[in-house]
Design an enzyme around this catalytic site. Structure first.
Site, PDB file in Angstrom:
ATOM      1  N   THR A 150     -43.221 104.038 -46.518  1.00  0.00           N
ATOM      2  CA  THR A 150     -41.952 104.659 -46.149  1.00  0.00           C
ATOM      3  C   THR A 150     -40.798 104.008 -46.889  1.00  0.00           C
ATOM      4  O   THR A 150     -40.770 102.792 -47.033  1.00  0.00           O
ATOM      5  CB  THR A 150     -41.715 104.480 -44.635  1.00  0.00           C
ATOM      6  OG1 THR A 150     -42.756 105.149 -43.929  1.00  0.00           O
ATOM      7  CG2 THR A 150     -40.360 105.044 -44.211  1.00  0.00           C
ATOM      8  N   ARG A 178     -49.152 114.894 -37.152  1.00  0.00           N
ATOM      9  CA  ARG A 178     -49.048 113.465 -36.856  1.00  0.00           C
ATOM     10  C   ARG A 178     -47.626 112.969 -37.123  1.00  0.00           C
ATOM     11  O   ARG A 178     -47.015 113.287 -38.130  1.00  0.00           O
ATOM     12  CB  ARG A 178     -50.048 112.687 -37.705  1.00  0.00           C
ATOM     13  CG  ARG A 178     -50.022 111.162 -37.496  1.00  0.00           C
ATOM     14  CD  ARG A 178     -49.232 110.459 -38.562  1.00  0.00           C
ATOM     15  NE  ARG A 178     -49.364 108.986 -38.501  1.00  0.00           N
ATOM     16  CZ  ARG A 178     -48.642 108.136 -39.219  1.00  0.00           C
ATOM     17  NH1 ARG A 178     -47.722 108.606 -40.054  1.00  0.00           N
ATOM     18  NH2 ARG A 178     -48.814 106.836 -39.103  1.00  0.00           N
ATOM     19  N   GLY A 180     -45.397 109.347 -37.205  1.00  0.00           N
ATOM     20  CA  GLY A 180     -45.448 107.893 -37.190  1.00  0.00           C
ATOM     21  C   GLY A 180     -44.155 107.301 -36.675  1.00  0.00           C
ATOM     22  O   GLY A 180     -43.370 107.949 -35.982  1.00  0.00           O
ATOM     23  N   ASP A 181     -43.896 106.062 -37.054  1.00  0.00           N
ATOM     24  CA  ASP A 181     -42.709 105.375 -36.547  1.00  0.00           C
ATOM     25  C   ASP A 181     -41.422 105.769 -37.253  1.00  0.00           C
ATOM     26  O   ASP A 181     -40.327 105.660 -36.682  1.00  0.00           O
ATOM     27  CB  ASP A 181     -42.890 103.858 -36.728  1.00  0.00           C
ATOM     28  CG  ASP A 181     -42.908 103.462 -38.201  1.00  0.00           C
ATOM     29  OD1 ASP A 181     -41.955 102.807 -38.661  1.00  0.00           O
ATOM     30  OD2 ASP A 181     -43.867 103.826 -38.904  1.00  0.00           O
ATOM     31  N   THR A 201     -41.632  99.544 -42.277  1.00  0.00           N
ATOM     32  CA  THR A 201     -42.645 100.307 -43.005  1.00  0.00           C
ATOM     33  C   THR A 201     -44.004  99.717 -42.671  1.00  0.00           C
ATOM     34  O   THR A 201     -44.116  98.524 -42.383  1.00  0.00           O
ATOM     35  CB  THR A 201     -42.387 100.263 -44.524  1.00  0.00           C
ATOM     36  OG1 THR A 201     -43.374 101.053 -45.199  1.00  0.00           O
ATOM     37  CG2 THR A 201     -42.427  98.852 -45.064  1.00  0.00           C
ATOM     38  N   GLY A 202     -45.020 100.561 -42.694  1.00  0.00           N
ATOM     39  CA  GLY A 202     -46.349 100.078 -42.376  1.00  0.00           C
ATOM     40  C   GLY A 202     -47.131 101.095 -41.581  1.00  0.00           C
ATOM     41  O   GLY A 202     -46.921 102.309 -41.705  1.00  0.00           O
ATOM     42  N   GLY A 204     -47.585 103.188 -38.702  1.00  0.00           N
ATOM     43  CA  GLY A 204     -46.723 103.679 -37.637  1.00  0.00           C
ATOM     44  C   GLY A 204     -47.317 103.565 -36.251  1.00  0.00           C
ATOM     45  O   GLY A 204     -46.616 103.267 -35.276  1.00  0.00           O
TER      46      GLY A 204
END
Length: 309
Positions: A150, A178, A180-181, A201-202, A204
């Site tokens: 991200t 889906r 994510g964060d 970032t990573g 989520g």
């Protein structure tokens, strides 16, 4: 007057350079962060954001983005947007709404069409070929930094206004729908002009469990420096995940306080980010977590030339 901007990944370098010029001339933090994000969204070389991003399991590119105003705490976000050029611009527009500030799928697309945002087929030959190859491999286990990351950015302008913004295509080969964060307040981003801003970032699915960006800003509110806040938030939550679940996905955070001091932390062996302030030219750094310690070093010119994302 003090100003500063920070963003995840080396791919933000060109955008950070432009944002730094804007902020140095008393530009708006909102325009500056949008510049950072759109620079990445528009470049097909970056396969995890915007044009040329990697699709979901059905070969459809679904985009997420968010924007947060640290002064008013206003927030806008979109998720699952298909075939719109700059989702971060849609998120920024939603930030100004009083109600219905987070829209997904068809609702987000209808809002974008009504408000005249540019439509575009976001698939490139490259992203399609990568997706086709993945189908043939039938790979079951995906890592978020394997073809995905991200772009998130945060900062403060000379008027002491703070903000944060994100944009992503999400986990490569993700299930349809889906989320994510990245578009979630407190998880993928958070901003409070009286304290500071953070973006993550990573993976989520794990970042969401800890509301990691809110936690980072909260720690700054209690007097921790940005570096100490990022480090404590990431390391403590990583430990909690390991204790409770036996595993932790990739988690990286960058942050900045109202005085334009920055911090970064990761639980991985390699994470790049870019920052620029009133006293520091645009600089790429590499962070890593090794032997229980956060290590942050400037990237070499050779590394920058050889690494795009």
């Amino acid at each position: 007057m003090k100003w500063g901007v920070i963003a995840t990944w080396r791919m933000a370098l060109d955008g950070i350079k432009k944002a730094a010029l804007m902020l140095d001339q008393d530009g708006s933090i909102f325009d500056s962060l949008q510049q950072v994000i759109t620079e990445v969204e528009d470049c097909p070389d970056y396969t995890s954001v915007g044009y040329g991003a990697l699709p979901n399991e059905k070969g459809i590119i679904e985009l997420d983005a968010a924007f947060m105003d640290g002064t008013t705490l206003s927030f806008g976000a979109v998720s699952g947007v298909i075939n719109f050029k700059n989702p971060v611009k849609i998120a920024r527009k939603l930030m100004d709404e009083r109600f219905n500030t987070f829209l997904a799928g068809q609702g987000a697309q209808e809002y974008a069409q009504i408000n005249g945002f540019e439509e575009k087929n976001m698939m490139t030959d490259c992203s399609y070929n990568i997706w086709q190859k993945k189908l043939l491999e039938k790979k079951e286990v995906l890592k978020p930094y394997d073809g995905h990351d991200t772009v998130g950015t945060a900062g403060v302008d000379t008027s002491s206004r703070m903000a944060a913004a994100t944009s992503t295509s999400g986990l490569f080969m993700k299930k349809t729908g889906r989320i994510g964060d990245s578009p979630l307040p407190g998880c993928g981003l958070y901003s409070d002009s009286s304290i500071g801003s953070a973006t993550a970032t990573g993976l989520g699915e794990d970042i969401m469990k800890g509301c990691i960006c809110y936690e980072t800003v909260r720690l700054m509110e209690y007097g921790l420096s940005p570096q100490d806040a990022a480090q404590k938030a990431v390391e403590q939550f990583n430990k909690k995940l390991m204790d409770r679940r036996g595993q932790a996905g990739d988690i990286s955070v960058v942050c900045m306080n109202k005085d334009a001091k920055w911090g970064a932390a990761t639980n991985t062996g390699h994470f790049s980010f870019v920052t620029a302030t009133y006293s520091e030219k645009p600089t790429v750094y590499i962070a890593s977590f090794r032997d229980g310690k956060q290590i942050i070093l400037p990237a070499t010119e050779e590394w920058i030339r050889n690494n795009k994302e």
